[in-house]
Motif scaffolding. Structure first.
Motif, PDB file in Angstrom:
ATOM      1  N   GLU A  66      46.780  35.241  35.798  1.00 39.84           N
ATOM      2  CA  GLU A  66      47.465  35.820  36.948  1.00 39.84           C
ATOM      3  C   GLU A  66      46.963  37.211  37.285  1.00 39.84           C
ATOM      4  O   GLU A  66      46.836  37.558  38.461  1.00 39.84           O
ATOM      5  CB  GLU A  66      48.973  35.831  36.715  1.00 39.84           C
ATOM      6  CG  GLU A  66      49.587  34.445  36.736  1.00 39.84           C
ATOM      7  CD  GLU A  66      51.078  34.466  37.047  1.00 39.84           C
ATOM      8  OE1 GLU A  66      51.585  35.519  37.437  1.00 39.84           O
ATOM      9  OE2 GLU A  66      51.709  33.412  36.889  1.00 39.84           O
ATOM     10  N   LEU A  84      43.800  36.783  39.131  1.00 40.97           N
ATOM     11  CA  LEU A  84      44.048  36.245  40.464  1.00 40.97           C
ATOM     12  C   LEU A  84      44.596  37.314  41.404  1.00 40.97           C
ATOM     13  O   LEU A  84      44.222  37.367  42.583  1.00 40.97           O
ATOM     14  CB  LEU A  84      45.025  35.070  40.368  1.00 40.97           C
ATOM     15  CG  LEU A  84      44.436  33.773  39.809  1.00 40.97           C
ATOM     16  CD1 LEU A  84      45.547  32.789  39.457  1.00 40.97           C
ATOM     17  CD2 LEU A  84      43.479  33.142  40.809  1.00 40.97           C
ATOM     18  N   GLN A  85      45.461  38.171  40.891  1.00 40.65           N
ATOM     19  CA  GLN A  85      46.004  39.249  41.710  1.00 40.65           C
ATOM     20  C   GLN A  85      44.904  40.224  42.128  1.00 40.65           C
ATOM     21  O   GLN A  85      44.897  40.723  43.268  1.00 40.65           O
ATOM     22  CB  GLN A  85      47.117  39.960  40.959  1.00 40.65           C
ATOM     23  CG  GLN A  85      48.385  39.126  40.819  1.00 40.65           C
ATOM     24  CD  GLN A  85      49.373  39.699  39.840  1.00 40.65           C
ATOM     25  OE1 GLN A  85      49.158  40.772  39.292  1.00 40.65           O
ATOM     26  NE2 GLN A  85      50.467  38.977  39.605  1.00 40.65           N
ATOM     27  N   ILE A  97      42.872  38.475  44.871  1.00 43.01           N
ATOM     28  CA  ILE A  97      43.589  38.503  46.140  1.00 43.01           C
ATOM     29  C   ILE A  97      43.496  39.885  46.786  1.00 43.01           C
ATOM     30  O   ILE A  97      43.274  40.008  48.002  1.00 43.01           O
ATOM     31  CB  ILE A  97      45.059  38.090  45.932  1.00 43.01           C
ATOM     32  CG1 ILE A  97      45.142  36.567  45.701  1.00 43.01           C
ATOM     33  CG2 ILE A  97      45.927  38.494  47.130  1.00 43.01           C
ATOM     34  CD1 ILE A  97      46.518  36.074  45.317  1.00 43.01           C
ATOM     35  N   ALA A 109      42.676  29.491  40.117  1.00 46.55           N
ATOM     36  CA  ALA A 109      44.101  29.243  40.369  1.00 46.55           C
ATOM     37  C   ALA A 109      44.513  27.857  39.866  1.00 46.55           C
ATOM     38  O   ALA A 109      45.607  27.688  39.326  1.00 46.55           O
ATOM     39  CB  ALA A 109      44.403  29.377  41.860  1.00 46.55           C
ATOM     40  N   TYR A 119      49.404  30.664  44.139  1.00 43.73           N
ATOM     41  CA  TYR A 119      48.053  31.211  44.228  1.00 43.73           C
ATOM     42  C   TYR A 119      47.104  30.228  44.901  1.00 43.73           C
ATOM     43  O   TYR A 119      46.235  30.627  45.689  1.00 43.73           O
ATOM     44  CB  TYR A 119      47.526  31.576  42.840  1.00 43.73           C
ATOM     45  CG  TYR A 119      48.242  32.740  42.207  1.00 43.73           C
ATOM     46  CD1 TYR A 119      48.176  34.008  42.773  1.00 43.73           C
ATOM     47  CD2 TYR A 119      48.976  32.581  41.042  1.00 43.73           C
ATOM     48  CE1 TYR A 119      48.832  35.084  42.203  1.00 43.73           C
ATOM     49  CE2 TYR A 119      49.636  33.651  40.457  1.00 43.73           C
ATOM     50  CZ  TYR A 119      49.560  34.899  41.039  1.00 43.73           C
ATOM     51  OH  TYR A 119      50.219  35.959  40.467  1.00 43.73           O
ATOM     52  N   TYR A 123      56.836  36.513  43.541  1.00 40.29           N
ATOM     53  CA  TYR A 123      55.617  37.178  43.993  1.00 40.29           C
ATOM     54  C   TYR A 123      55.815  38.228  45.083  1.00 40.29           C
ATOM     55  O   TYR A 123      54.938  39.032  45.335  1.00 40.29           O
ATOM     56  CB  TYR A 123      54.617  36.133  44.522  1.00 40.29           C
ATOM     57  CG  TYR A 123      54.240  35.114  43.478  1.00 40.29           C
ATOM     58  CD1 TYR A 123      53.364  35.437  42.439  1.00 40.29           C
ATOM     59  CD2 TYR A 123      54.781  33.830  43.498  1.00 40.29           C
ATOM     60  CE1 TYR A 123      53.034  34.522  41.481  1.00 40.29           C
ATOM     61  CE2 TYR A 123      54.451  32.890  42.530  1.00 40.29           C
ATOM     62  CZ  TYR A 123      53.565  33.236  41.534  1.00 40.29           C
ATOM     63  OH  TYR A 123      53.238  32.321  40.556  1.00 40.29           O
TER      64      TYR A 123
END
Length: 218
Positions: free
Chosen positions: A37, A40-41, A44, A89, A104, A216
């Motif tokens: 995560e 992934l954050q 993004i 993801a 995600y 989120y």
């Protein structure tokens, strides 16, 4: 006591206990799996920032009536980055028990759709000269789109402005020559692309669950 099929209650209980132990071990193992995560954050954040930069760059070039660099490799690289993040993801979803982990995947897929539209918009602007005043108005619309990339922002007003600007271009002052006519036609196409760009964002927002919002967005 022996059951009709020859199994004892004790044996059935042992089997059930073994199954339960297996489930507990699987859960504990899953909890110890490293989460993706944080990565992934970061992905993004990078994707959103880069899309914002490119939208602003397109707007600036419309205002200056100049052409963009026709080399689109940076946007193709962004598409590759998004595809890699989507794979990540899916791996994250397979390694977590969180029911809302599809967030995600859905987020990155809609950003990929937007990036493909952005690539087309970039191509249009890079291959045309704009000599009509409406180019500055469209540039301002693009800046507003860039300012509403964050999924928690309301986009209805921006979509309304896109529609209003498109109407003004079609029904506004008549063009004086072929170059102005072609310029207005291209600007109208740009506005259509921008509306589709925001439509993908609108569809994503509409499908976000309350659980995902709490996880989120809060």
């Amino acid at each position: 006591l022996v059951m009709e099929n020859g199994l004892t209650w004790k044996l059935v209980g042992n089997e059930a206990a073994m199954v339960l132990i297996g489930i507990v071990i699987a859960v504990l193992f899953n909890m110890r799996m490293p989460s993706k995560e944080a990565e992934l954050q970061m992905d993004i954040a990078h994707i959103d920032s880069y899309m914002d930069e490119n939208l602003i760059s397109i707007a600036n070039h419309l205002c200056s009536h100049s052409k963009l660099d026709k080399d689109k490799r940076h946007l193709n690289a962004l598409l590759d980055h998004i595809s890699g993040a989507i794979d990540k993801a899916y791996a994250n979803r397979n390694n977590t028990l969180r029911s809302h982990s599809d967030y995600y995947i859905d987020y990155l897929n809609f950003r990929k759709e937007q990036c493909e539209i952005l690539l087309h918009v970039y191509y249009i602007v890079a291959h045309h000269d704009f000599v009509v005043d409406e180019a500055k108005i469209v540039a301002e619309v693009i800046r507003e789109v860039a300012g509403h990339l964050h999924v928690q922002k309301e986009i209805e007003a921006v979509m309304h402005k896109i529609d209003k600007t498109a109407h003004e271009i079609i029904h506004g002052e008549k063009t004086k020559n072929q170059q102005e006519f072609e310029g207005k036609a291209v600007l109208y196409q740009l506005l259509y692309e921008l509306r589709e760009f925001l439509w993908h964002q609108e569809m994503f927002i509409e499908n976000v669950t309350e659980e995902q919002i709490l996880a989120y967005w809060e």
